[in-house]
Motif scaffolding. Structure first.
Motif, mmCIF file in Angstrom:
data_model
loop_
_atom_site.group_PDB
_atom_site.id
_atom_site.type_symbol
_atom_site.label_atom_id
_atom_site.label_comp_id
_atom_site.label_asym_id
_atom_site.label_seq_id
_atom_site.Cartn_x
_atom_site.Cartn_y
_atom_site.Cartn_z
ATOM 1 N N ALA A 24 0.834 -1.208 0.000
ATOM 2 C CA ALA A 24 0.000 0.000 0.000
ATOM 3 C C ALA A 24 0.869 1.257 0.000
ATOM 4 O O ALA A 24 1.988 1.255 0.525
ATOM 5 C CB ALA A 24 -0.910 -0.003 1.223
ATOM 6 N N PRO A 25 0.339 2.336 -0.550
ATOM 7 C CA PRO A 25 1.068 3.599 -0.465
ATOM 8 C C PRO A 25 1.036 4.119 0.965
ATOM 9 O O PRO A 25 0.136 3.789 1.743
ATOM 10 C CB PRO A 25 0.275 4.518 -1.402
ATOM 11 N N SER A 26 2.038 4.920 1.301
ATOM 12 C CA SER A 26 2.051 5.561 2.616
ATOM 13 C C SER A 26 2.706 6.928 2.498
ATOM 14 O O SER A 26 3.545 7.149 1.627
ATOM 15 C CB SER A 26 2.788 4.691 3.640
ATOM 16 N N ASN B 212 6.431 7.471 2.289
ATOM 17 C CA ASN B 212 6.899 6.083 2.306
ATOM 18 C C ASN B 212 7.341 5.631 3.701
ATOM 19 O O ASN B 212 8.249 4.818 3.846
ATOM 20 C CB ASN B 212 8.031 5.865 1.288
ATOM 21 N N GLN C 239 5.597 3.789 5.812
ATOM 22 C CA GLN C 239 5.116 2.440 6.099
ATOM 23 C C GLN C 239 4.978 2.226 7.612
ATOM 24 O O GLN C 239 5.550 1.283 8.168
ATOM 25 C CB GLN C 239 6.051 1.402 5.475
ATOM 26 N N ASP D 143 -2.486 5.711 6.161
ATOM 27 C CA ASP D 143 -1.613 4.660 5.646
ATOM 28 C C ASP D 143 -2.148 3.280 6.021
ATOM 29 O O ASP D 143 -2.157 2.361 5.187
ATOM 30 C CB ASP D 143 -0.196 4.833 6.203
ATOM 31 N N ALA E 4 -5.103 2.396 3.852
ATOM 32 C CA ALA E 4 -4.691 1.922 2.527
ATOM 33 C C ALA E 4 -4.224 0.473 2.600
ATOM 34 O O ALA E 4 -4.568 -0.354 1.741
ATOM 35 C CB ALA E 4 -3.585 2.818 1.956
ATOM 36 N N ASN F 170 -5.943 -2.784 0.690
ATOM 37 C CA ASN F 170 -5.158 -3.739 -0.107
ATOM 38 C C ASN F 170 -5.374 -5.159 0.397
ATOM 39 O O ASN F 170 -5.518 -6.099 -0.398
ATOM 40 C CB ASN F 170 -3.669 -3.407 -0.041
#
Length: 169
Positions: free
Chosen positions: A36-38, A41, A43, A94, A97, A101
């Motif tokens: 997933a995008p964050s 980035n 995460q 985040d 997302a 996913n």
């Protein structure tokens, strides 16, 4: 199953067979979640995979809308890691997302799953932190209960063109 089919056919499934979910399939689901995008980035997520029957049976004691966990072979907690979240509250977006996913991957792999909200309900957050022995900087955001579906639902067409605005309101 292609991506659009998985997205458009995904439904909340709350009834499961007793068939266990293999570890390699669970790893595939985790790979999808972590893709997933964050923001920046970062995460800022951690995941707790629960397949222990005693823990699964205790989930409905904490979450009133997660009774299906007592009959499911798998639950996955998507958690925010506040130590990794250097951009403030973006960790929640985040984690959302990553949760989406995960749900799409569950559908794509022929499983069924349902998203049960945890954060920002403080009593749920605290209780799951205790149940799962999470450190204080790990915040349970979402609970995904999953398994081999024992029910099917047709796709729901939720498209509403009245909610789409071009170049402004």
């Amino acid at each position: 199953m292609d991506a659009m089919e998985a997205i458009l056919s995904r439904r909340s499934i709350r009834k499961y067979s007793t068939q266990p979910i293999p570890a390699d399939l669970t790893e595939d689901l985790m790979r999808a979640a972590m893709a997933a995008p964050s923001a920046n980035n970062q995460q800022p997520w951690q995941f707790v995979v629960v397949n222990d029957r005693d823990l699964l049976d205790r989930i409905p004691d904490i979450h009133p809308y997660a009774k299906m966990a007592a009959r499911a072979p798998l639950a996955i907690f998507v958690c925010g890691d506040l130590d990794a979240a250097t951009l403030g509250q973006y960790w929640a977006q985040d984690c959302a997302a990553a949760t989406q996913n995960l749900l799409i991957a569950i559908t794509a792999r022929g499983l069924g799953g349902v998203w049960c909200g945890v954060y920002p309900r403080e009593e749920r957050v605290r209780s799951f932190q205790e149940l799962l022995k999470l450190p204080p900087h790990i915040i349970p955001f979402a609970l995904i209960v999953a398994g081999c579906p024992d029910e099917s639902k047709p796709p729901a067409d939720r498209y509403d063109p009245r909610r789409v605005h071009q170049n402004g309101w």
